[in-house]
Design an enzyme around this catalytic site. Structure first.
Site, PDB file in Angstrom:
ATOM      1  N   LYS A 127       0.864  -1.181   0.000  1.00  0.00           N
ATOM      2  CA  LYS A 127       0.000   0.000   0.000  1.00  0.00           C
ATOM      3  C   LYS A 127       0.897   1.226   0.000  1.00  0.00           C
ATOM      4  O   LYS A 127       2.032   1.180   0.475  1.00  0.00           O
ATOM      5  CB  LYS A 127      -0.888   0.018   1.251  1.00  0.00           C
TER       6      LYS A 127
HETATM    7  P1  NAD Z   1     -13.672   7.320  -2.491  1.00  0.00           P
HETATM    8  O1  NAD Z   1     -12.760   8.421  -2.121  1.00  0.00           O
HETATM    9  O2  NAD Z   1     -14.106   7.158  -3.908  1.00  0.00           O
HETATM   10  O3  NAD Z   1     -15.030   7.400  -1.626  1.00  0.00           O
HETATM   11  C1  NAD Z   1     -15.068   7.512  -0.234  1.00  0.00           C
HETATM   12  C2  NAD Z   1     -16.354   8.270   0.106  1.00  0.00           C
HETATM   13  O4  NAD Z   1     -16.570   8.213   1.499  1.00  0.00           O
HETATM   14  C3  NAD Z   1     -16.288   9.743  -0.295  1.00  0.00           C
HETATM   15  O5  NAD Z   1     -17.460  10.104  -1.003  1.00  0.00           O
HETATM   16  C4  NAD Z   1     -16.181  10.461   1.062  1.00  0.00           C
HETATM   17  O6  NAD Z   1     -16.801  11.732   1.044  1.00  0.00           O
HETATM   18  C5  NAD Z   1     -16.925   9.508   1.968  1.00  0.00           C
HETATM   19  N1  NAD Z   1     -16.528   9.585   3.374  1.00  0.00           N
HETATM   20  C6  NAD Z   1     -15.284   9.745   3.890  1.00  0.00           C
HETATM   21  N2  NAD Z   1     -15.330   9.716   5.224  1.00  0.00           N
HETATM   22  C7  NAD Z   1     -16.623   9.543   5.560  1.00  0.00           C
HETATM   23  C8  NAD Z   1     -17.312   9.422   6.795  1.00  0.00           C
HETATM   24  N3  NAD Z   1     -16.665   9.477   7.959  1.00  0.00           N
HETATM   25  N4  NAD Z   1     -18.658   9.250   6.774  1.00  0.00           N
HETATM   26  C9  NAD Z   1     -19.320   9.165   5.600  1.00  0.00           C
HETATM   27  N5  NAD Z   1     -18.713   9.275   4.402  1.00  0.00           N
HETATM   28  C10 NAD Z   1     -17.388   9.457   4.388  1.00  0.00           C
HETATM   29  O7  NAD Z   1     -12.980   5.992  -1.952  1.00  0.00           O
HETATM   30  P2  NAD Z   1     -13.301   4.507  -2.362  1.00  0.00           P
HETATM   31  O8  NAD Z   1     -12.341   4.096  -3.422  1.00  0.00           O
HETATM   32  O9  NAD Z   1     -14.754   4.348  -2.567  1.00  0.00           O
HETATM   33  O10 NAD Z   1     -12.843   3.736  -1.040  1.00  0.00           O
HETATM   34  C11 NAD Z   1     -13.691   3.642   0.094  1.00  0.00           C
HETATM   35  C12 NAD Z   1     -13.161   2.548   1.003  1.00  0.00           C
HETATM   36  O11 NAD Z   1     -13.129   1.308   0.270  1.00  0.00           O
HETATM   37  C13 NAD Z   1     -11.744   2.723   1.511  1.00  0.00           C
HETATM   38  O12 NAD Z   1     -11.657   2.117   2.791  1.00  0.00           O
HETATM   39  C14 NAD Z   1     -10.904   1.949   0.522  1.00  0.00           C
HETATM   40  O13 NAD Z   1      -9.647   1.551   1.060  1.00  0.00           O
HETATM   41  C15 NAD Z   1     -11.822   0.771   0.291  1.00  0.00           C
HETATM   42  N6  NAD Z   1     -11.590   0.031  -0.950  1.00  0.00           N
HETATM   43  C16 NAD Z   1     -11.647   0.648  -2.159  1.00  0.00           C
HETATM   44  C17 NAD Z   1     -11.484  -0.102  -3.315  1.00  0.00           C
HETATM   45  C18 NAD Z   1     -11.615   0.497  -4.685  1.00  0.00           C
HETATM   46  O14 NAD Z   1     -11.572  -0.268  -5.673  1.00  0.00           O
HETATM   47  N7  NAD Z   1     -11.793   1.795  -4.828  1.00  0.00           N
HETATM   48  C19 NAD Z   1     -11.220  -1.484  -3.224  1.00  0.00           C
HETATM   49  C20 NAD Z   1     -11.181  -2.083  -1.971  1.00  0.00           C
HETATM   50  C21 NAD Z   1     -11.376  -1.312  -0.835  1.00  0.00           C
END
Ligand code: NAD
Length: 437
Positions: A127
């Site tokens: 990461k």
């Molecule tokens: P992203 O930045 O696209 O979306 C995250 C969203 O969560 C944003 O809209 C943000 O405003 C919102 N947010 C942040 N803190 C918040 C809170 N306390 N309460 C409510 N909303 C909140 O990110 P993402 O890619 O969707 O990733 C989200 C999670 O999923 C992370 O933990 C990431 O590590 C995990 N993840 C992502 C992927 C991927 O393919 N993108 C894959 C596996 C895991």
């Protein structure tokens, strides 16, 4: 603490850690390590392998000078942690955010090792992260920071070494800049150095929606496992970014009723179901979910405790803790985000008999389709979206059933089962390769 002195400490440690302060409880590295230790103990893991797998293999810290738009120079701190390359090249996203820390990146790198092993794809775990506030930086500043970060890591990343991907605060454009910078240094185009790229420059069809699609597949499987039906199945999602919005959209398409969405600046509730595509359009136009006409406003934190069949945290770490776990009223907790639940909260959820689909299984659809992207880049032959989705569905279905089988045969909860399955696979490979020690 010296690694040699770890094992006796671990053996004394109780898995239930109710005496922790909230700061200790929410340290993601400690949370990862506690689950690892517990699962390793259950597996009766060889002590040497225990020590090897407990810590990342390599941690790189870089300080990146960036020319800012106003002519000044700013220096940003970035990390890349490679936890394991036992099963293949290291794999894992890059996160941009003001709260990024080495402990967080370490935890996320380890989770990637376990996640890739749970879905049985040939990658290790890594990461990266840069401490910055991408919302306050211009595109030019972000591009220069990304390129210099890539240049600092040039000998540590590559299709056979370590393959980054997007995470919070980074996107397809960031991956395009990394791919281009790496390619300039290599004097040839190397698309397979990152995944999550735009489709026209070596990205995979279906990658953008893949994590949400994977979430939907494990929800389907959980319903089947528990004898529940999609009809009348109410879903609440926290986070409406890549994972949250795609999970909500695909689940709604499948017939689930998405009744609540929580974002950092407010929540929405509609008992009859939220029109997810309309909400996506509203968010695109307004920059926020707040003010959406198709639902009533709701408190973003209270929403997590509303009655529903499935709760999907898809935002960030540590949102389900000792402070709110007892109030949850869902039947299934499906972890779209990485590390949303603390170890103390896990015990509370287990007492409440909430069925947890742990992060290293639930959100593995993203890295699985990243694997497909890497494969397609190296073949130079690209699959249709239907082919990608069909392969993803079958891996997620099989992995769900592998975890259920482990939970049953070892009488452990789903999270510990997923860790045990993953650690067993990585330990087996490590033993088979032999230790260069
Ligand atoms: P992203 O930045 O696209 O979306 C995250 C969203 O969560 C944003 O809209 C943000 O405003 C919102 N947010 C942040 N803190 C918040 C809170 N306390 N309460 C409510 N909303 C909140 O990110 P993402 O890619 O969707 O990733 C989200 C999670 O999923 C992370 O933990 C990431 O590590 C995990 N993840 C992502 C992927 C991927 O393919 N993108 C894959 C596996 C895991």
């Amino acid at each position: 603490m010296a690694i040699e002195s770890l094992i006796p400490v671990i053996e004394k440690k109780e898995p239930k850690m109710n005496t922790l302060t909230i700061e200790q409880e929410t340290n993601p590295w400690e949370a990862q390590a506690a689950r690892f230790d517990f699962a390793a103990k259950k597996l009766n893991l060889d002590q040497g392998i225990w020590k090897v797998l407990r810590y990342p293999a390599r941690e790189i810290i870089v300080h990146i000078p960036v020319g800012m738009d106003d002519g000044s120079v700013e220096v940003f701190t970035g990390y890349r942690v490679q936890h394991s390359i036992a099963r293949g090249p290291a794999k894992g996203g890059i996160r941009y955010g003001p709260d990024v820390s080495l402990d967080e990146v370490r935890a996320l790198a380890s989770w990637m090792t376990w996640k890739c092993a749970v879905v049985n794809i040939p990658f290790g775990g890594a990461k990266g992260g840069v401490i910055c506030d991408p919302k306050k930086m211009s595109q030019g500043e972000l591009e220069r920071m990304t390129r210099r970060y890539t240049a600092e890591l040039i000998e540590f990343i590559g299709p056979e070494k370590d393959v980054p991907a997007p995470d919070m605060g980074t996107d397809e454009q960031t991956m395009a800049w990394i791919m281009d910078t790496y390619s300039m240094h290599m004097r040839q185009t190397v698309t397979a150095v990152v995944t999550g790229k735009p489709v026209n420059i070596g990205g995979s069809r279906g990658r953008r929606e893949a994590t949400g699609r994977g979430v939907s597949v494990v929800c389907d499987q959980a319903l089947k496992h528990l004898g529940m039906s999609i009809e009348g199945c109410r879903v609440i999602v926290q986070g409406f970014g890549n994972v949250g919005s795609n999970s909500a959209k695909i689940l709604a398409d499948k017939g689930y009723t998405v009744i609540g969405i929580a974002e950092y600046d407010g929540g929405l509730y509609n008992a009859n179901g939220i029109d997810v595509p309309a909400l996506i359009a509203h968010r695109k136009a307004a920059g926020t979910i707040v003010g959406f006409a198709g639902a009533e406003a709701a408190d973003k934190d209270e929403l997590l405790t509303y009655e529903c069949e499935i709760l999907i945290p898809a935002a960030t770490e540590n949102v389900i803790t000792s402070l709110n776990a007892a109030k949850l009223r869902c039947r299934i907790l499906c972890e779209g985000a990485n590390g949303p639940t603390t170890t103390v909260a896990d015990d509370i959820l287990e007492d409440k008999r909430i069925f947890v689909i742990p992060d290293i299984l639930a959100n593995a659809g993203g890295v699985t389709t990243s694997y497909f992207e890497w494969v397609q880049d190296r073949m130079g032959y690209f699959w249709t979206e239907a082919e990608v989705n069909q392969r993803l569905d079958s891996i997620m279905t099989e992995s769900f059933s592998d975890v259920m089988a482990y939970a049953k045969s070892h009488s452990v909860n789903n999270r510990i089962a997923a860790y045990m399955l993953a650690i067993d696979r990585v330990a087996y490979t490590t033993k088979q390769r032999g230790m260069y020690a």
